[in-house]
Design an enzyme around this catalytic site. Structure first.
Site, short mmCIF file in Angstrom:
data_model
loop_
_atom_site.label_atom_id
_atom_site.label_comp_id
_atom_site.label_asym_id
_atom_site.label_seq_id
_atom_site.Cartn_x
_atom_site.Cartn_y
_atom_site.Cartn_z
N ASP A 149 35.12 47.01 43.45
CA ASP A 149 33.84 47.30 43.55
C ASP A 149 33.31 47.99 44.62
OD1 ASP A 149 33.49 46.05 41.16
OD2 ASP A 149 32.24 44.62 41.79
N CYS A 206 33.25 51.09 15.05
CA CYS A 206 32.73 49.86 15.10
C CYS A 206 31.45 49.91 15.88
CB CYS A 206 33.97 48.86 15.91
SG CYS A 206 33.24 47.28 16.28
N CYS A 213 23.97 42.96 20.62
CA CYS A 213 23.24 42.66 22.08
C CYS A 213 21.65 42.16 21.70
CB CYS A 213 23.06 44.03 22.73
SG CYS A 213 22.19 43.78 24.45
N CYS A 229 19.99 44.83 30.15
CA CYS A 229 21.12 44.22 30.12
C CYS A 229 20.94 42.77 30.50
CB CYS A 229 22.39 45.15 30.69
SG CYS A 229 23.65 44.21 30.83
N CYS A 256 25.95 37.75 31.51
CA CYS A 256 26.01 37.80 30.06
C CYS A 256 27.39 38.19 29.59
CB CYS A 256 24.67 38.46 29.43
SG CYS A 256 25.12 38.33 27.69
N CYS A 259 28.47 40.84 24.79
CA CYS A 259 29.27 42.19 24.04
C CYS A 259 30.49 42.28 24.27
CB CYS A 259 28.39 43.61 24.87
SG CYS A 259 28.50 43.67 26.72
C1 B12 Z 1 26.54 48.53 38.32
C2 B12 Z 1 27.67 47.74 37.55
C3 B12 Z 1 27.24 46.92 36.63
C4 B12 Z 1 25.75 47.15 36.01
C5 B12 Z 1 25.66 48.27 35.22
C6 B12 Z 1 26.77 48.30 34.20
C7 B12 Z 1 27.11 49.56 33.58
N1 B12 Z 1 27.41 49.41 32.32
O1 B12 Z 1 27.32 50.63 34.21
C8 B12 Z 1 25.52 45.72 35.54
C9 B12 Z 1 24.60 44.73 36.37
C10 B12 Z 1 24.61 45.94 34.32
C11 B12 Z 1 27.09 45.09 35.10
C12 B12 Z 1 27.35 44.23 34.31
C13 B12 Z 1 28.43 43.74 34.09
N2 B12 Z 1 29.53 44.22 34.61
CO1 B12 Z 1 29.57 45.38 36.14
N3 B12 Z 1 29.82 46.72 37.52
C14 B12 Z 1 29.07 47.73 38.17
C15 B12 Z 1 29.80 48.81 38.85
C16 B12 Z 1 29.55 48.13 40.42
C17 B12 Z 1 29.42 50.12 39.00
C18 B12 Z 1 29.44 50.50 37.43
C19 B12 Z 1 28.75 51.81 37.29
O2 B12 Z 1 28.90 52.74 38.08
N4 B12 Z 1 27.98 52.11 36.26
C20 B12 Z 1 27.36 53.47 36.19
C21 B12 Z 1 28.09 53.95 34.66
C22 B12 Z 1 27.40 55.39 34.46
O3 B12 Z 1 29.31 54.07 35.04
P1 B12 Z 1 30.21 53.64 33.66
O4 B12 Z 1 29.77 52.95 32.89
O5 B12 Z 1 31.52 53.43 34.51
O6 B12 Z 1 30.46 55.13 33.07
C23 B12 Z 1 31.58 56.06 33.24
C24 B12 Z 1 32.62 55.52 32.00
O7 B12 Z 1 32.65 54.35 31.60
C25 B12 Z 1 32.32 56.58 31.06
N5 B12 Z 1 31.49 56.07 30.16
C26 B12 Z 1 30.11 55.54 30.05
N6 B12 Z 1 29.79 54.95 28.97
C27 B12 Z 1 30.67 55.49 28.06
C28 B12 Z 1 30.69 55.29 26.67
C29 B12 Z 1 31.85 55.50 26.03
C30 B12 Z 1 31.80 55.32 24.54
C31 B12 Z 1 33.01 56.34 26.54
C32 B12 Z 1 33.93 56.85 25.99
C33 B12 Z 1 32.84 56.57 27.94
C34 B12 Z 1 31.86 56.15 28.87
O8 B12 Z 1 31.47 57.68 31.76
C35 B12 Z 1 31.00 57.11 33.00
C36 B12 Z 1 31.31 58.23 34.21
O9 B12 Z 1 32.55 58.21 34.55
C37 B12 Z 1 31.25 48.57 38.72
C38 B12 Z 1 32.22 48.69 39.54
C39 B12 Z 1 32.77 50.00 39.91
N7 B12 Z 1 32.66 50.57 40.84
O10 B12 Z 1 33.03 50.77 38.93
C40 B12 Z 1 31.14 46.94 37.82
C41 B12 Z 1 32.09 46.70 36.65
C42 B12 Z 1 32.09 47.82 35.85
N8 B12 Z 1 31.56 45.59 36.16
C43 B12 Z 1 32.34 44.74 35.49
C44 B12 Z 1 31.97 43.57 34.67
C45 B12 Z 1 33.11 42.65 34.43
C46 B12 Z 1 30.64 43.32 34.29
C47 B12 Z 1 30.28 42.26 33.47
C48 B12 Z 1 31.25 42.04 32.23
C49 B12 Z 1 29.74 41.06 34.24
C50 B12 Z 1 29.14 39.92 33.18
N9 B12 Z 1 29.80 39.39 32.39
O11 B12 Z 1 28.04 39.58 33.27
C51 B12 Z 1 28.74 42.91 32.81
C52 B12 Z 1 28.99 43.86 31.63
C53 B12 Z 1 27.88 44.53 30.84
C54 B12 Z 1 28.09 45.80 30.49
N10 B12 Z 1 28.33 45.82 29.18
O12 B12 Z 1 28.51 46.89 31.16
C55 B12 Z 1 33.85 45.24 35.57
C56 B12 Z 1 34.20 45.67 34.44
C57 B12 Z 1 35.48 45.41 34.07
C58 B12 Z 1 35.80 46.21 32.72
N11 B12 Z 1 37.10 45.50 32.02
O13 B12 Z 1 35.52 47.16 31.93
C59 B12 Z 1 33.77 46.28 36.72
C60 B12 Z 1 34.49 47.39 36.66
C61 B12 Z 1 33.92 45.59 37.82
C62 B12 Z 1 35.29 45.43 38.35
N12 B12 Z 1 35.79 45.71 39.51
O14 B12 Z 1 36.09 44.72 37.56
N13 B12 Z 1 27.74 45.88 36.24
#
Ligand code: B12
Length: 333
Positions: A149, A206, A213, A229, A256, A259
């Site tokens: 992270d 799906c 949510c 969220c 939470c 999802c």
């Molecule tokens: C900020 C953050 C959050 C924020 C924002 C979440 C979000 N969805 O972005 C909040 C506080 C809400 C959060 C919540 C949670 N988080 Co968090 N979070 C982070 C963090 C620090 C950064 C994520 C980020 O950059 N988000 C910005 C968005 C734009 O980035 P992204 O979603 O990754 O998007 C990329 C790809 O996924 C893709 N993408 C995005 N959406 C979609 C959709 C589709 C269909 C496709 C194909 C691609 C795609 O494109 C994006 C650009 O590359 C990461 C660690 C990290 N450095 O990555 C952990 C991380 C994502 N979190 C994690 C976890 C465990 C959680 C929770 C489950 C914790 C909980 N139970 O409460 C929840 C899940 C909520 C959810 N459904 O996302 C894990 C996820 C592990 C995994 N198997 O994916 C991470 C990776 C931490 C870790 N080191 O393990 N989190």
């Protein structure tokens, strides 16, 4: 020269549940950054200001590590026990076959990732061991930056590129072996390693997570509006939580999992071998809400929760969450 298979063997012998390699290449990093930029521009990050300078931090990170060649992406299974499943909006508990265990009165539910010891430290330590073993194998002090992270890396996209699984509509990396219950972490190294092919997969039609949510935080095409969220609201958001979202928070006092739980991939969950991540090593599946109000100071709060990921939220936030959960519980009885 070290082979990717040797890295994977070492990672597995140190307990990592999944491991894949990505070759560092400016164009893939830029490709991943595009949807991230749009996400920020739409304001979906809410008050998480640290994500606004993510891109400039990433630029600096790569400039300071010009010899970086490969990313070793690891996954750590954090599934343990059946815990306490929670219902989604439409009453679905989980697509998984695990039984529902109710959270008792005056208890607030904690997201699974925070049941044991703080994963940042637990995984960070093991990655240090991996780095040391790789240096021994290479016969030189390799350069390897540890990321759990903490570095400006888009870990889910990288994990998909490393072949660990695919990003689902709820924006979790879904592993065909462990489902959504996988922490992600990386070693960014100066080792030249053979990359893995990216994982090809998708949720198809799906949309269970979208429908379940309770705050409608997931977009129809996938991706999260963090401002809605429950994980964001209860962990990252420091101010008041908008009243129209209170009842949807239900009994979640920290994070939470709805999802994740309702996802058909959730049933892949199998008991982790990482004892530090299980309930007995931390505060477990739920918190006594009334006891939270008896914690006399921020110092005592830090003592109580400092070793767990719960301390990401400060005492004021946790009491705010506890008040909402108690109101929700009171309203139901
Ligand atoms: C900020 C953050 C959050 C924020 C924002 C979440 C979000 N969805 O972005 C909040 C506080 C809400 C959060 C919540 C949670 N988080 Co968090 N979070 C982070 C963090 C620090 C950064 C994520 C980020 O950059 N988000 C910005 C968005 C734009 O980035 P992204 O979603 O990754 O998007 C990329 C790809 O996924 C893709 N993408 C995005 N959406 C979609 C959709 C589709 C269909 C496709 C194909 C691609 C795609 O494109 C994006 C650009 O590359 C990461 C660690 C990290 N450095 O990555 C952990 C991380 C994502 N979190 C994690 C976890 C465990 C959680 C929770 C489950 C914790 C909980 N139970 O409460 C929840 C899940 C909520 C959810 N459904 O996302 C894990 C996820 C592990 C995994 N198997 O994916 C991470 C990776 C931490 C870790 N080191 O393990 N989190």
């Amino acid at each position: 020269m070290i082979s990717s298979n040797q890295v994977k063997f070492l990672a597995s012998s140190l307990g990592f549940d999944a491991c894949g390699i990505v070759r560092i290449d400016g164009s893939i990093l830029e490709e991943d950054m595009r949807p991230f930029r749009t996400w920020i521009a739409q304001g979906f990050h809410g008050t998480m200001k640290y994500l606004e300078d993510f891109e400039s931090r990433a630029k600096k990170f790569w400039e300071n590590f010009p010899e970086a060649k490969s990313l070793i992406v690891v996954g750590v299974n954090y599934y343990s026990g059946h815990g306490d499943a929670a219902k989604g909006r439409n009453g679905k508990i989980s697509a998984s076959p695990f039984p529902r265990v109710a959270v008792s009165e005056n208890q607030g539910r904690v997201a699974r990732y925070a049941w044991g010891k703080d994963y940042h430290r637990v995984i960070g330590k093991r990655l240090e061991e991996l780095r040391n073993e790789l240096s021994k194998l290479a016969g030189r002090q390799i350069r390897a930056e540890i990321c759990v992270d903490t570095k400006p890396l888009l870990e889910r996209s990288l994990a998909q590129r490393a072949g660990l699984g695919f990003v689902g509509k709820q924006s979790q990396l879904l592993s065909p072996k462990f489902g959504p219950w996988l922490f992600l972490a990386e070693l960014v190294t100066d080792l030249e390693l053979e990359p893995d092919p990216p994982f090809v997969g998708s949720c198809g039609s799906c949309r269970i997570c979208i429908d379940e949510c309770p705050t409608q935080a997931i977009h129809p095409e996938g991706g999260i509006d963090a401002r809605r969220c429950i994980a964001y609201l209860t962990i990252e958001h420091k101010g008041e939580i908008s009243e129209n979202l209170h009842s949807a928070i239900g009994d979640w006092v920290f994070g939470c999992d709805i999802c994740l739980q309702v996802c058909p991939y959730a049933s892949k969950g199998k008991e982790t071998a990482w004892e530090e991540l299980k309930s007995p090593a931390g505060k477990g599946t739920s918190l006594d809400l009334l006891k939270l109000f008896k914690i006399p100071s921020n110092g005592s709060y830090e003592k109580e929760f400092g070793e767990t990921a719960i301390s990401r939220a400060n005492r004021k936030q946790l009491l705010r969450n506890a008040t909402i959960v108690l109101q929700n519980k009171g309203g139901k009885s």
